[in-house]
Design a protein around this motif. Structure first.
Motif, mmCIF file in Angstrom:
data_model
loop_
_atom_site.group_PDB
_atom_site.id
_atom_site.type_symbol
_atom_site.label_atom_id
_atom_site.label_comp_id
_atom_site.label_asym_id
_atom_site.label_seq_id
_atom_site.Cartn_x
_atom_site.Cartn_y
_atom_site.Cartn_z
ATOM 1 N N ASP A 155 0.954 -1.087 0.059
ATOM 2 C CA ASP A 155 0.007 -0.016 0.008
ATOM 3 C C ASP A 155 0.866 1.214 0.103
ATOM 4 O OD1 ASP A 155 -0.352 1.603 3.062
ATOM 5 O OD2 ASP A 155 0.442 -0.462 3.186
ATOM 6 N N ARG A 156 0.272 2.164 -0.626
ATOM 7 C CA ARG A 156 0.857 3.587 -0.611
ATOM 8 C C ARG A 156 -0.010 4.849 -0.133
ATOM 9 N NH1 ARG A 156 4.379 0.313 -0.552
ATOM 10 N NH2 ARG A 156 6.107 -0.004 -2.158
ATOM 11 N N ILE A 157 0.684 5.811 0.399
ATOM 12 C CA ILE A 157 -0.142 7.025 0.551
ATOM 13 C C ILE A 157 -0.391 7.751 -0.724
ATOM 14 C CG2 ILE A 157 -0.406 9.313 1.684
ATOM 15 C CD1 ILE A 157 -0.504 6.802 3.707
ATOM 16 N N ALA A 158 -1.872 8.320 -1.061
ATOM 17 C CA ALA A 158 -2.132 8.918 -2.514
ATOM 18 C C ALA A 158 -1.104 9.810 -2.627
ATOM 19 C CB ALA A 158 -3.759 9.299 -2.195
ATOM 20 N N ASP A 159 -0.793 10.710 -1.810
ATOM 21 C CA ASP A 159 0.045 11.999 -2.737
ATOM 22 C C ASP A 159 1.382 11.412 -2.839
ATOM 23 O OD1 ASP A 159 0.169 11.554 0.339
ATOM 24 O OD2 ASP A 159 0.959 13.549 0.720
ATOM 25 N N ASN A 160 2.103 10.576 -2.044
ATOM 26 C CA ASN A 160 3.260 10.059 -2.482
ATOM 27 C C ASN A 160 3.177 9.233 -3.773
ATOM 28 O OD1 ASN A 160 5.921 9.109 -1.928
ATOM 29 N ND2 ASN A 160 5.099 7.276 -1.122
ATOM 30 N N MET A 161 2.085 8.584 -3.881
ATOM 31 C CA MET A 161 1.865 7.688 -5.051
ATOM 32 C C MET A 161 1.984 8.477 -6.327
ATOM 33 S SD MET A 161 1.831 4.612 -5.947
ATOM 34 C CE MET A 161 1.833 3.802 -7.458
ATOM 35 N N LEU A 162 1.440 9.760 -6.180
ATOM 36 C CA LEU A 162 1.225 10.545 -7.320
ATOM 37 C C LEU A 162 2.626 10.892 -7.699
ATOM 38 C CD1 LEU A 162 -1.665 12.928 -6.357
ATOM 39 C CD2 LEU A 162 -1.408 11.491 -8.559
ATOM 40 N N GLN A 163 3.767 10.939 -6.578
ATOM 41 C CA GLN A 163 5.034 11.265 -6.962
ATOM 42 C C GLN A 163 5.831 9.863 -7.666
ATOM 43 O OE1 GLN A 163 8.948 12.763 -4.495
ATOM 44 N NE2 GLN A 163 7.767 11.262 -3.686
ATOM 45 N N GLN A 164 5.346 8.764 -6.996
ATOM 46 C CA GLN A 164 6.328 7.436 -7.474
ATOM 47 C C GLN A 164 5.859 7.249 -8.887
ATOM 48 O OE1 GLN A 164 7.257 4.571 -4.704
ATOM 49 N NE2 GLN A 164 6.942 5.665 -2.787
ATOM 50 N N ILE A 165 4.631 7.330 -9.361
ATOM 51 C CA ILE A 165 4.196 7.043 -10.675
ATOM 52 C C ILE A 165 5.194 7.638 -11.513
ATOM 53 C CG2 ILE A 165 1.786 6.372 -10.119
ATOM 54 C CD1 ILE A 165 0.741 8.670 -11.417
ATOM 55 N N LEU A 166 5.701 8.855 -11.097
ATOM 56 C CA LEU A 166 6.687 9.576 -12.302
ATOM 57 C C LEU A 166 8.291 8.952 -11.787
ATOM 58 C CD1 LEU A 166 6.784 11.671 -14.443
ATOM 59 C CD2 LEU A 166 6.979 13.417 -12.404
ATOM 60 N N THR A 167 8.693 9.007 -10.762
ATOM 61 C CA THR A 167 9.854 8.682 -10.167
ATOM 62 C C THR A 167 10.256 7.331 -9.898
ATOM 63 O OG1 THR A 167 9.612 8.822 -7.869
ATOM 64 C CG2 THR A 167 10.107 10.989 -8.969
ATOM 65 N N ARG A 168 9.195 6.307 -9.803
ATOM 66 C CA ARG A 168 9.710 5.012 -9.863
ATOM 67 C C ARG A 168 8.648 4.372 -10.710
ATOM 68 N NH1 ARG A 168 11.197 3.580 -3.451
ATOM 69 N NH2 ARG A 168 13.032 5.233 -3.494
ATOM 70 N N THR A 169 8.410 4.652 -11.826
ATOM 71 C CA THR A 169 7.196 4.165 -12.754
ATOM 72 C C THR A 169 7.246 2.675 -13.090
ATOM 73 O OG1 THR A 169 7.290 6.419 -13.977
ATOM 74 C CG2 THR A 169 6.155 4.408 -15.226
ATOM 75 N N ASP A 170 8.632 2.083 -13.188
ATOM 76 C CA ASP A 170 8.732 0.707 -13.306
ATOM 77 C C ASP A 170 8.281 -0.302 -12.261
ATOM 78 O OD1 ASP A 170 11.124 1.332 -12.088
ATOM 79 O OD2 ASP A 170 12.306 0.416 -13.831
#
Length: 418
Positions: free
Chosen positions: A277-292
């Motif tokens: 699980d991930r916190i939503a605001d952090n996930m918005l960052q990670q889909i860009l910085t850790r996409t794969d």
């Protein structure tokens, strides 16, 4: 069922449901289609043409049944969402629609949301993947390959809210003030109040669907996205109920991220799906910085809207992004983008999102060969530089095509590839 304003194709057959819950799909099914409002008048026929060609190329036939919602329904029925349309989709089980605009005072907060609720299409599924040749604002768009499972019936989209200044909102205000000691927060002048319902039933069937998808498609992980650090009894409960599904229903097929690292040093069992699980605001960052690092995403209604649009930006925008709404034994495919009424009837906009939504429909029917043809033909068309205006302006030496011309080109490539 008989219809007043809908013509049922004479040669087609209805899709039915087997005793085990699987679809029984004839080679010539009847498929309801709603073109939609605004640009739907252009992208609807374009998608219909391409999907029909892919079916024919694989020895099948789609018998289209035109049904109506939004502006087209008002012209025929003097209402936005007639019972006939809902019943036609219920009866025939699989359908596709273009974007709809909800007019002011229409009786629905959203026609799209209304259809999902009336048909109990509880999972809005949005796969996000890059097509060769599509310009992107990121360096490595090919790393984006996520599928968002967005709960469709609850959360703030349920529309339970009260307008500031009404007697009803004052009753709710009084309850909150008396029962929850929230005077300082909601007593500073007029206030609108909404309720955010998250149920165990809705959460678990959504997460179950996401895990089943991951197992069936060889995906590595399912990520529960939430803001449970703040909204502990709604979004936090979504997280907890999601983990309950993973731990209690799937045995060795699923492993949680905590168990993965505490007991297996990060090595997942072969074929197992990791649930984290991930916190939503952090996930918005990670889909860009850790996409794969991410694969299948499961979340609530509002988060899913934000997350899937952010994913779509990385693969070229909402003109490319497909979607579909799933229920039990039922599907309604629809693109992510809106109706863009200023472009209505101009034969200009990109129909790829609706075509690829139709590709999801073909996969649901079990027609994977036809679905693959659609994707391959679209990639061939775009890679050759034959694109609509939205992509042409971002590419060098591209040829700008009208919506209908683009559809013709995709059909030509289907015929070449089949």
């Amino acid at each position: 069922m008989t219809y007043d304003q809908v013509t049922v194709p004479e040669d087609g057959e209805k899709i039915s449901l087997a005793d085990d819950g699987s679809l029984e799909v004839p080679d010539s099914p009847i498929i309801p289609i709603i073109y939609g409002d605004g640009v739907g008048s252009d992208v609807g026929p374009a998608a219909q043409q391409v999907l029909e060609a892919a079916a024919e190329a694989t020895g099948r036939e789609i018998n289209w049944m035109r049904v109506y919602a939004g502006e087209s329904a008002r012209e025929k029925y003097d209402e936005n969402l007639p019972d006939e349309t809902v019943e036609a989709i219920k009866e025939h089980r699989v359908a596709i629609k273009g974007p709809l605009t909800t007019p002011v005072g229409a009786g629905f907060r959203s026609l799209n949301v209304g259809l999902r609720k009336l048909l109990d299409l509880y999972a809005n599924v949005r796969p996000t993947y890059h097509l060769d040749g599509v310009p992107s604002p990121v360096k490595s768009p090919e790393q984006m390959d996520m599928v968002t499972f967005r709960e469709n019936t609850e959360d703030v989209y349920s529309g339970i809210e009260w307008e500031a200044g009404t007697d009803e909102v004052e009753k709710v205000r009084e309850f909150v003030e008396d029962e929850m000691d929230q005077t300082n927060i909601i007593h500073n002048g007029p206030v609108g109040i909404g309720i955010k319902p998250i149920t165990e039933f809705g959460t678990k069937r959504l997460v179950r669907r996401a895990i089943d998808y991951a197992l069936e498609h060889g995906r590595d992980s399912v990520t529960l996205i939430h803001k449970g650090n703040i909204m502990k009894y709604t979004e936090g409960q979504f997280r907890d109920w999601g983990y309950e599904v993973a731990k209690e229903e799937y045995g060795d097929e699923v492993i949680t991220e905590d168990t993965l690292w505490e007991e297996r040093d990060g090595e997942a069992p072969d074929g197992a799906v990791v649930v984290n699980d991930r916190i939503a605001d952090n996930m918005l960052q990670q889909i860009l910085t850790r996409t794969d690092e991410y694969d299948v995403l499961a979340t609530m209604n509002l988060n899913g809207d934000y997350i899937s649009d952010a994913c779509g930006a990385q693969i070229g925008g909402l003109g490319i992004a497909p979607g579909a709404n799933f229920g039990d034994g039922r599907l309604l495919a629809e693109p992510v983008h809106g109706s863009a009424p200023k472009y209505e009837g101009q034969d200009k906009v990109n129909p790829t999102a609706m075509i690829l939504s139709g590709r999801m429909m073909l996969e649901y029917l079990g027609w994977d060969d036809a679905a693959d043809l659609v994707r391959n033909a679209i990639e061939e068309t775009i890679s050759s530089g034959k694109v609509t205006y939205d992509l042409e302006r971002q590419l060098e030496d591209a040829e700008k095509l009208a919506t209908s011309e683009y559809a013709d080109e995709v059909v030509n490539n289907i015929e070449k590839l089949s």
